[in-house]
Write a protein that holds these residues in place. Structure first.
Motif, short mmCIF file in Angstrom:
data_model
loop_
_atom_site.label_atom_id
_atom_site.label_comp_id
_atom_site.label_asym_id
_atom_site.label_seq_id
_atom_site.Cartn_x
_atom_site.Cartn_y
_atom_site.Cartn_z
N GLU A 208 0.83 -1.20 0.00
CA GLU A 208 0.00 0.00 0.00
C GLU A 208 0.87 1.26 0.00
N THR A 209 1.94 1.22 0.79
CA THR A 209 2.86 2.36 0.82
C THR A 209 3.52 2.57 -0.54
N ALA A 210 3.95 1.47 -1.14
CA ALA A 210 4.60 1.56 -2.46
C ALA A 210 3.64 2.10 -3.51
N LEU A 211 2.40 1.63 -3.47
CA LEU A 211 1.40 2.12 -4.44
C LEU A 211 1.10 3.60 -4.22
N THR A 212 0.95 4.00 -2.96
CA THR A 212 0.66 5.41 -2.66
C THR A 212 1.77 6.31 -3.20
N THR A 213 3.02 5.84 -3.06
CA THR A 213 4.16 6.62 -3.54
C THR A 213 4.17 6.73 -5.06
N CYS A 214 3.94 5.59 -5.74
CA CYS A 214 4.04 5.63 -7.20
C CYS A 214 2.83 6.28 -7.86
N LEU A 215 1.72 6.39 -7.13
CA LEU A 215 0.53 7.02 -7.68
C LEU A 215 0.45 8.51 -7.37
N ALA A 216 1.43 8.99 -6.59
CA ALA A 216 1.42 10.41 -6.23
C ALA A 216 1.54 11.28 -7.49
N ALA A 217 1.03 12.49 -7.41
CA ALA A 217 1.01 13.39 -8.57
C ALA A 217 2.40 13.71 -9.09
N SER A 218 3.37 13.70 -8.20
CA SER A 218 4.74 14.04 -8.61
C SER A 218 5.51 12.83 -9.15
N SER A 219 4.92 11.65 -9.12
CA SER A 219 5.64 10.44 -9.50
C SER A 219 5.60 10.21 -11.01
N SER A 223 7.70 1.80 -13.18
CA SER A 223 7.31 0.49 -12.65
C SER A 223 5.92 0.50 -12.04
N CYS A 224 5.34 1.72 -11.92
CA CYS A 224 4.00 1.80 -11.37
C CYS A 224 3.01 1.13 -12.34
N PRO A 225 2.10 0.32 -11.83
CA PRO A 225 1.17 -0.39 -12.73
C PRO A 225 0.32 0.59 -13.55
N ASN A 226 -0.10 0.12 -14.70
CA ASN A 226 -0.97 0.90 -15.59
C ASN A 226 -2.38 0.32 -15.58
N VAL A 227 -3.31 1.13 -15.98
CA VAL A 227 -4.67 0.61 -16.18
C VAL A 227 -4.66 -0.31 -17.39
N THR A 228 -5.62 -1.18 -17.44
CA THR A 228 -5.73 -2.09 -18.59
C THR A 228 -6.67 -1.48 -19.63
N THR A 289 -10.07 0.00 -11.59
CA THR A 289 -9.45 -1.11 -10.87
C THR A 289 -8.09 -1.39 -11.49
N LEU A 290 -7.11 -1.50 -10.64
CA LEU A 290 -5.73 -1.67 -11.08
C LEU A 290 -5.24 -3.06 -10.71
N ALA A 291 -4.80 -3.80 -11.71
CA ALA A 291 -4.23 -5.13 -11.45
C ALA A 291 -2.77 -4.94 -11.02
N VAL A 292 -2.48 -5.26 -9.77
CA VAL A 292 -1.16 -5.00 -9.21
C VAL A 292 -0.46 -6.32 -8.93
N ARG A 293 0.79 -6.41 -9.35
CA ARG A 293 1.65 -7.54 -9.02
C ARG A 293 2.95 -7.00 -8.44
N TYR A 305 8.65 -4.66 -4.30
CA TYR A 305 9.05 -4.26 -5.64
C TYR A 305 7.87 -4.44 -6.58
N LEU A 306 7.37 -3.33 -7.10
CA LEU A 306 6.25 -3.37 -8.03
C LEU A 306 6.70 -3.89 -9.37
N GLN A 307 5.82 -4.66 -10.00
CA GLN A 307 6.08 -5.16 -11.34
C GLN A 307 5.20 -4.41 -12.33
N ALA A 308 5.83 -3.80 -13.31
CA ALA A 308 5.06 -3.02 -14.28
C ALA A 308 4.08 -3.90 -15.02
N SER A 309 2.86 -3.40 -15.21
CA SER A 309 1.87 -4.16 -15.95
C SER A 309 2.13 -4.07 -17.45
N ASP A 310 1.49 -4.97 -18.17
CA ASP A 310 1.66 -4.97 -19.63
C ASP A 310 0.78 -3.91 -20.32
N GLY A 311 -0.05 -3.28 -19.51
CA GLY A 311 -0.94 -2.29 -20.11
C GLY A 311 -2.16 -2.91 -20.69
#
Length: 311
Positions: A208-219, A223-228, A289-293, A305-311
């Motif tokens: 949750e902490t990692a996601l909050t950081t990578c989803l921040a406006a300044s990020s 490696s942050c997941p993408n929407v599908t 909804t974001l598929a997170v791995r 360690y977040l794994q980038a999604s394939d999009g």
């Protein structure tokens, strides 16, 4: 004097008969079975082995010791032993037994059968241990220790009770509370390891902490997941989670080498961009909804360690 002599003779016969009955009762299949489980519950391996028709040798039975039995009892003490019916005739008997194994999170009732063979004026167990083989092929089983040693797949005799398996990390537990009994048909016992509930909460919080950081406006973390759907622009997704990761039914599994895999369908309010067919960025927003791995290590569950999604 004659009457006194007759009374003494009758008294002697009566006492002899009572002594014989007492001896027979203390050496019956029921009493020997009680003595065996009393020895197990007290952690006295030698007393339990002494009740075998042919005691196993130390070289072929290295786990039939006070130390290993103490480990079994530490995992789950044996309590509430109840002796049931006695079956059989001649020189062979079977005695049914039930007892409780007090595991840390629950008590487990076990039904067992003890087989005995007449040995002179008493009875002995035909077997005081069960020959078990451990299947450690499941992911995460490389964290499991058997009686303080690395797992050995070779069949080995073990006393009834909790299987003496632990792990090399406080964050990992053996799942299923595996049990050894004299009567169960258990040529192979599968042992699995999983993270504790506390460890799962810890890694969920870290994700949750990692996601909050990578989803921040300044990020702009790639490696942050993408929407599908569509062609999302990497690093363009920003927003806030609408629910905690721990409350979103994350799937957390323990793999070999201490690798922890986490996947979750995270809900968030977000903005993002996609490329249209002309490769022009188009802005999007809304609840998605974001598929997170992600992955972590047993040795450091606070680093994910977040794994980038394939999009």
């Amino acid at each position: 004097m004659l009457i006194a002599g007759l009374l003494s003779l009758l008294l002697a016969v009566g006492l002899g008969g009572a002594a014989a009955a007492q001896f027979a009762s203390s050496h019956s299949p029921t009493s020997v079975t009680k003595a065996y489980f009393r020895a197990l519950a007290k952690g006295d391996a030698q007393a339990a082995l002494a009740l075998a028709l042919v005691p196993p040798s130390a070289s072929t039975s290295p786990y039939l010791t006070d130390a290993v039995l103490a480990e079994q009892l530490r995992i789950a003490p044996i309590t509430d032993v109840r002796i049931g019916s006695v079956e059989g005739s001649g020189s062979a008997r079977s005695v049914s037994v039930t007892y409780q194994l007090r595991f840390a999170d629950q008590a487990r009732s076990v039904s067992d059968t003890v087989r005995l063979v007449q040995h002179g004026s008493t009875w002995r167990l035909s077997s005081v241990a069960s020959l078990v083989e451990l299947d450690a092929s499941a992911d995460g089983s490389d964290r499991i220790m058997f009686a303080g040693r690395p797992l050995d797949a070779a069949p080995t005799p073990v006393f009834p009770g909790a299987l003496p398996v632990t792990t090399d990390s406080r964050a990992v537990v053996v799942s299923g509370d595996p049990v050894v009994s004299l009567s169960a048909s258990q040529d192979v016992i599968e042992v699995r390891a999983e993270l504790t509930a506390a460890a799962k909460r810890q890694v969920s919080s870290a994700l949750e902490t990692a996601l909050t950081t990578c989803l921040a406006a300044s990020s702009t973390d790639p490696s942050c997941p993408n929407v599908t759907g569509g062609r999302p622009v990497p690093g363009s997704l920003h927003g806030t989670l609408t629910a905690k990761v721990a409350d979103s039914s994350p799937v957390i599994t323990l793999g070999s080498g201490g690798v922890v895999a986490i996947s979750v369908q995270a809900k968030l309010n977000a903005t993002w961009k996609i490329w249209d067919f002309n490769n022009i960025e188009q802005a999007r927003s809304g609840t998605t909804t974001l598929a997170v791995r992600a992955q972590a290590a047993v040795a450091d569950l606070n680093t994910v360690y977040l794994q980038a999604s394939d999009g």
